[in-house]
Design an enzyme around this catalytic site. Sequence first.
Site, short mmCIF file in Angstrom:
data_model
loop_
_atom_site.label_atom_id
_atom_site.label_comp_id
_atom_site.label_asym_id
_atom_site.label_seq_id
_atom_site.Cartn_x
_atom_site.Cartn_y
_atom_site.Cartn_z
N GLY A 166 -1.57 -4.14 -10.36
CA GLY A 166 -1.14 -5.51 -10.09
C GLY A 166 -1.09 -5.76 -8.60
O GLY A 166 -1.79 -5.11 -7.82
N CYS A 167 -0.26 -6.68 -8.20
CA CYS A 167 -0.10 -7.03 -6.79
C CYS A 167 0.20 -5.79 -5.96
O CYS A 167 1.17 -5.08 -6.22
CB CYS A 167 1.01 -8.07 -6.63
N PHE A 168 -0.62 -5.53 -4.95
CA PHE A 168 -0.47 -4.28 -4.21
C PHE A 168 0.78 -4.21 -3.35
O PHE A 168 1.19 -3.13 -2.95
CB PHE A 168 -1.73 -3.91 -3.44
N TRP A 169 1.43 -5.32 -3.07
CA TRP A 169 2.64 -5.28 -2.24
C TRP A 169 3.73 -4.45 -2.90
O TRP A 169 4.32 -3.58 -2.28
CB TRP A 169 3.19 -6.67 -1.97
N VAL B 1 3.42 -2.35 -5.46
CA VAL B 1 2.96 -1.00 -5.78
C VAL B 1 3.08 -0.12 -4.53
O VAL B 1 3.52 1.03 -4.60
CB VAL B 1 1.52 -1.01 -6.33
#
EC number: 1.8.4.11
Length: 159
Positions: A12-15, A17
Site C-alpha cells: 500500500g502507501c509507502f509512507w 510501510v
Amino acid sequence: MAWMAQATFGAGCFWGVEELFRNIEGVTATAVGYMGGQKENPTYQEVCTDETGHAEVVDLEFDPTQVSYDQLLDIFWENHNPTTLNRQGPDMGSQYRSAIFYHTPEQREIAEKSKRELNASGRWKDPVVTVIEEAKTFYRGEEYHQRYLQKRGQSSCQI
C-alpha cells in the site's frame, strides 16, 4: 561490521510501510520508491497514473543477525490486507498492490512458503493475492517522500 541483506515490500502507501519497518530493530536503512514496472526512472505522478506498472515499495537494508527475513515477512503480513487486489484501505490502483520482491532464491522460497502457510491458516476468508516477483531495478522516490511521516511527526497515514 556485519553483512547486510536487502528486502523489498509493497503493502500500500509507502509512507506507512516505511515508518513501520524503519522502527524494527535490525533494519539499518529504509528508502521508499518504485519497483516492478516498465518505465525507467518513473516519477510519483507517473506511477499514480496506474500506467507504469510500478508498485510503491519500501526497500530495506537489514542485519540478518538481528532480524531474519522470516521476521520481516511476519511484520509484512501482519500490517496490511494481502487479500485485496490492487488496494489497501482507501488507496486503489496497481501501485498499491501487495508485493514481495525477492533478492535471492532463498528469499523466494521463504516468501512462497510463508504465503502458502498464510493461505492455509484460515486467517483470511479470501485468498492471499500478494505477488512474489524477482527484484528488479529500485527507483528511489522523490526526496519529499523519504521518511514522510517522521518529518511530519506522524506514526501512520491512516485517517
